[in-house]
Design an enzyme around this catalytic site. Structure first.
Site, mmCIF file in Angstrom:
data_model
loop_
_atom_site.group_PDB
_atom_site.id
_atom_site.type_symbol
_atom_site.label_atom_id
_atom_site.label_comp_id
_atom_site.label_asym_id
_atom_site.label_seq_id
_atom_site.Cartn_x
_atom_site.Cartn_y
_atom_site.Cartn_z
ATOM 1 N N ASP A 150 0.849 -1.198 0.000
ATOM 2 C CA ASP A 150 0.000 0.000 0.000
ATOM 3 C C ASP A 150 0.884 1.248 0.000
ATOM 4 O O ASP A 150 2.100 1.161 0.117
ATOM 5 C CB ASP A 150 -0.940 0.001 1.215
ATOM 6 N N HIS A 159 2.157 -8.898 -3.323
ATOM 7 C CA HIS A 159 1.002 -8.001 -3.168
ATOM 8 C C HIS A 159 1.572 -6.580 -3.124
ATOM 9 O O HIS A 159 2.095 -6.145 -2.097
ATOM 10 C CB HIS A 159 0.262 -8.334 -1.869
ATOM 11 N N ASP A 169 2.544 -17.787 -3.901
ATOM 12 C CA ASP A 169 3.131 -16.691 -4.686
ATOM 13 C C ASP A 169 2.030 -16.073 -5.538
ATOM 14 O O ASP A 169 1.927 -16.336 -6.734
ATOM 15 C CB ASP A 169 4.269 -17.237 -5.556
ATOM 16 N N GLU A 194 2.761 -10.062 0.902
ATOM 17 C CA GLU A 194 3.017 -8.638 0.776
ATOM 18 C C GLU A 194 4.505 -8.399 1.042
ATOM 19 O O GLU A 194 5.239 -9.320 1.445
ATOM 20 C CB GLU A 194 2.141 -7.840 1.759
HETATM 21 O O1 9MR Z 1 2.912 -6.232 9.585
HETATM 22 C C1 9MR Z 1 1.606 -6.044 10.103
HETATM 23 C C2 9MR Z 1 1.183 -7.302 10.814
HETATM 24 O O2 9MR Z 1 2.002 -7.526 11.940
HETATM 25 C C3 9MR Z 1 -0.284 -7.186 11.220
HETATM 26 O O3 9MR Z 1 -0.701 -8.431 11.745
HETATM 27 C C4 9MR Z 1 -1.130 -6.819 10.006
HETATM 28 C C5 9MR Z 1 -2.612 -6.667 10.317
HETATM 29 O O4 9MR Z 1 -2.814 -5.608 11.184
HETATM 30 O O5 9MR Z 1 -0.662 -5.598 9.437
HETATM 31 C C6 9MR Z 1 0.651 -5.675 8.978
HETATM 32 O O6 9MR Z 1 1.031 -4.424 8.512
HETATM 33 C C7 9MR Z 1 0.446 -3.955 7.309
HETATM 34 C C8 9MR Z 1 0.011 -2.522 7.573
HETATM 35 O O7 9MR Z 1 -1.024 -2.502 8.504
HETATM 36 C C9 9MR Z 1 -0.394 -1.784 6.300
HETATM 37 N N1 9MR Z 1 0.614 -1.873 5.291
HETATM 38 C C10 9MR Z 1 0.998 -3.248 4.970
HETATM 39 C C11 9MR Z 1 1.513 -3.947 6.213
HETATM 40 C C12 9MR Z 1 2.036 -5.340 5.870
HETATM 41 O O8 9MR Z 1 1.017 -6.224 5.539
#
Ligand code: 9MR
Length: 623
Positions: free
Chosen positions: A192, A544, A593, A602
């Site tokens: 994102d 992602h 993948d 991601e």
């Molecule tokens: O890395 C984060 C993980 O520990 C959490 O469980 C998850 C859900 O809250 O969010 C991950 O962080 C994401 C962030 O909120 C938004 N940008 C992408 C991040 C990686 O997925």
């Protein structure tokens, strides 16, 4: 001029990446090992999935097919994390270099692999390039990336926003604020294009610590590998180490997220549960606090190139967690930049002091707002953030007020398994060990016995990680049992602890644990997968990510080399791909993948940062 300026930008992994992209995917093999090659003088381990309960004969062949070594496998047996019955093959005694080696056990044969003096140098450079390519507000220039299609126009230029003043997911309308901040720059968080102070904090710290380790321990090889001219960057001829140039790009954004003097904001205080969908907001003097994030109103579609994002971006209310992250990394920067750019160092120190004071005045403002369009990074326990910030400020200033906060913390000198109150593994929400790592490394006013205790605690954690390693069929220093979101970063963050244990003791076992972690990430795993794009025979290819979204739309590029997948996730299986895998996969195999698999595949700044640290450490300490 154009030609000349291209010279320092070597096509570091372009050949690898291009051939990787053009080729159909290699089939998995039953013998798994680090696909980027093993250290000629270092440990060499492979894993074979095989039901045999007695040891099997293995042979190592060279490129001509001649047998250069042989032995018996070690039967590990049933391995819970992979769901396989595995054998381990240790051929560390072989001390040779070259390409085209193969392991054979009966009919099973590995892919050809290389033995090299220092396999991890290219990886450090590529992994650090990820951060350049995540930069906001500046164009990503073709001359600094490995393929022309990775260049892109600037996104969010400038990245200015005011405070969120819309209805949240529960329908509560937020009050907004009377100012706009220009928080241009910084890195997009992940797939994102949000920018989060909490996650920026640990990511900056990790990169800057890789440099500080090299500087304090006087490691010429690491200083060169991370130094000026080492990276493909606009700043790579400014006399400043390139890894610091990259970190400063994010620090500039973090500093800009601090609430200006004289500003009163309405925030939720304490661990509230909403009543009738509403949080109680209280007006506070918010000066010095840091906004939690600057992010889009709604999630954008995938793909969306940064320059094509049409969503309104907002500042979200300041939190104590974000404020302490700012205090910690601004204090770390004040120390590290002092001899490099005293004016910048002074600016950072001023911001760190103000942030720390603001967090002390407002210790319980949590990220609990339900906002669409961005992630939460909410954390209900800020003890570790407070300790980390106090440790950084104390190491930088030696002042009594920070010493007092430090000593009063239940985490004083704690490492992931030792100390008065253990922290968890290093992660964005568990940063206590970062404070202890700083106190163990950077000269400070602590007594020698206290520094020794900090080191001993970190070494004890590293010892625990080695114990975990022994219990794993794939021989990695991580025991689960669940594999969390971003598990590859959980594995790699353990390398920081193993790495400093090796630095402080010279005991080779800790370094072997670090090699094991990278071996797992680069192919010695049940999926026979390199989780790093462009590296190895079966690299991740479809992250992602809103720009490297070739799988979703061929008009968008494949990812560059050096990008780490979050990795297997057996604990939050909420995306469209993962939801069908529930109860169908063992922890290390809950991965696909696929660009839609946002809980598994991601990419993120706090995941690539320990990849940089780990590969720089291993490259630096290879013999
Ligand atoms: O890395 C984060 C993980 O520990 C959490 O469980 C998850 C859900 O809250 O969010 C991950 O962080 C994401 C962030 O909120 C938004 N940008 C992408 C991040 C990686 O997925």
């Amino acid at each position: 001029m154009e030609e000349a300026s291209m010279i320092p930008v070597l096509p570091f992994v372009s050949l690898l990446a291009l051939t990787g992209a053009a080729r159909a995917e290699e089939a998995p093999r039953p013998i798994r090992l680090n696909q980027t090659g093993l250290e000629a003088s270092g440990p060499k381990r492979a894993v074979l999935a095989d039901p045999a309960t007695a040891p099997l004969d293995w042979t190592l062949l060279d490129a001509s097919g001649a047998v250069v070594a042989g032995g018996k496998t070690r039967v590990f047996g049933d391995d819970a994390a992979s769901g396989e019955h595995v054998h381990q093959i240790d051929f560390s005694a072989v001390r040779k270099t070259g390409d085209g080696y193969r392991l054979k056990v009966g009919a099973a044969e590995s892919r050809p692999f290389a033995l090299k003096a220092r396999p991890d140098g290219q990886l450090t450079r590529a992994a650090l390039s990820f951060f350049y390519q995540q930069r906001a507000s500046v164009p990503i220039e073709a001359r600094f990336v490995e393929r022309p299609d990775l260049a892109r126009p600037a996104g969010h230029a400038p990245d200015k926003a005011t405070c969120f003043d819309q209805a949240d997911e529960r329908g509560q309308v937020w009050p907004g604020c009377d100012y706009t901040l220009d928080a241009s720059g910084g890195w997009y968080d992940a797939g994102d294009q949000g920018k989060y102070v909490v996650n920026g904090g640990i990511s900056v710290w990790t990169l800057v610590n890789a440099y500080e380790r090299a500087a304090v321990l006087k490691r010429p090889g690491a200083l060169k590998a991370l130094g000026d001219g080492s990276q493909a960057l606009p700043e790579n001829a400014n006399g400043v180490p390139d890894i610091l140039d990259e970190a400063r790009f994010e620090l500039t954004f973090l500093l800009a997220m601090q609430v200006p003097e004289g500003k009163t904001l309405q925030v939720p205080i304490g661990k509230q549960k909403p009543v009738d969908g509403k949080l109680v907001l209280t007006a506070i003097d918010a000066a010095g606090m840091a906004h939690q994030k600057l992010a889009d109103r709604n999630w954008t579609a995938l793909p969306t190139a940064p320059a094509d994002d049409r969503q309104t971006r907002y500042l979200y209310y300041p939190t104590t967690g974000a404020t302490l992250n700012l205090a910690a990394v601004a204090a770390q920067a004040a120390r590290v930049w002092k001899p490099i750019d005293p004016a910048f160092a002074a600016k950072c120190l001023d911001a760190a002091r103000r942030a720390f004071a603001a967090a002390q005045a407002h210790p319980d403002i949590y990220a609990i707002g339900p906002f669409t369009g961005s992630g939460g990074y909410g954390d209900g326990d800020l003890t570790d953030e407070a300790y980390w910030a106090a440790a950084e400020l104390y190491a930088t200033t030696g002042e009594a007020r920070y010493e007092k906060a430090l000593r009063a913390s239940p985490l004083f000198l704690a490492s992931p398994t030792a100390g008065a109150r253990p922290t968890g593994d290093i992660s964005w929400g568990s940063v206590g060990a970062l404070g202890t790592m700083t106190l163990a490394l950077a000269p400070s006013g602590l007594k020698p016995a206290e520094v020794a205790q900090a080191r001993a605690n970190l070494i004890a954690s590293a010892g625990k990680y080695l114990g975990d390693d022994l219990g794993q069929g794939y021989a990695l220093p991580f025991a689960g049992p669940g594999y969390p979101w971003g598990s590859n970063s959980s594995v790699l963050n353990r390398v920081l602890v193993l790495g400093v244990a090796y630095d402080f003791t010279g005991e080779i076992a800790y370094r072997l644990g670090a090699v094991d972690a990278l071996d797992y990430v680069l192919g010695r795993n049940p999926l026979d997968r390199s989780y790093v794009t462009g590296f190895g025979a079966r690299p991740m290819r479809h992250p992602h990510h809103r720009f490297w979204a070739h799988q979703a739309d061929p008009a968008y590029p494949e990812p560059p080399a050096g990008v780490l997948s979050g990795g297997p996730n057996s604990t939050s299986m909420s995306d469209p791909v993962a939801k069908d895998m529930k109860a169908q996969c063992r922890p290390q195999t809950c991965w696909t993948d696929d660009y839609r698999a946002f809980t598994q595949n991601e990419v993120a700044i706090n995941w690539n940062a320990p990849l940089v640290w780990a590969s720089a450490f291993l490259d630096d300490t290879a013999r």
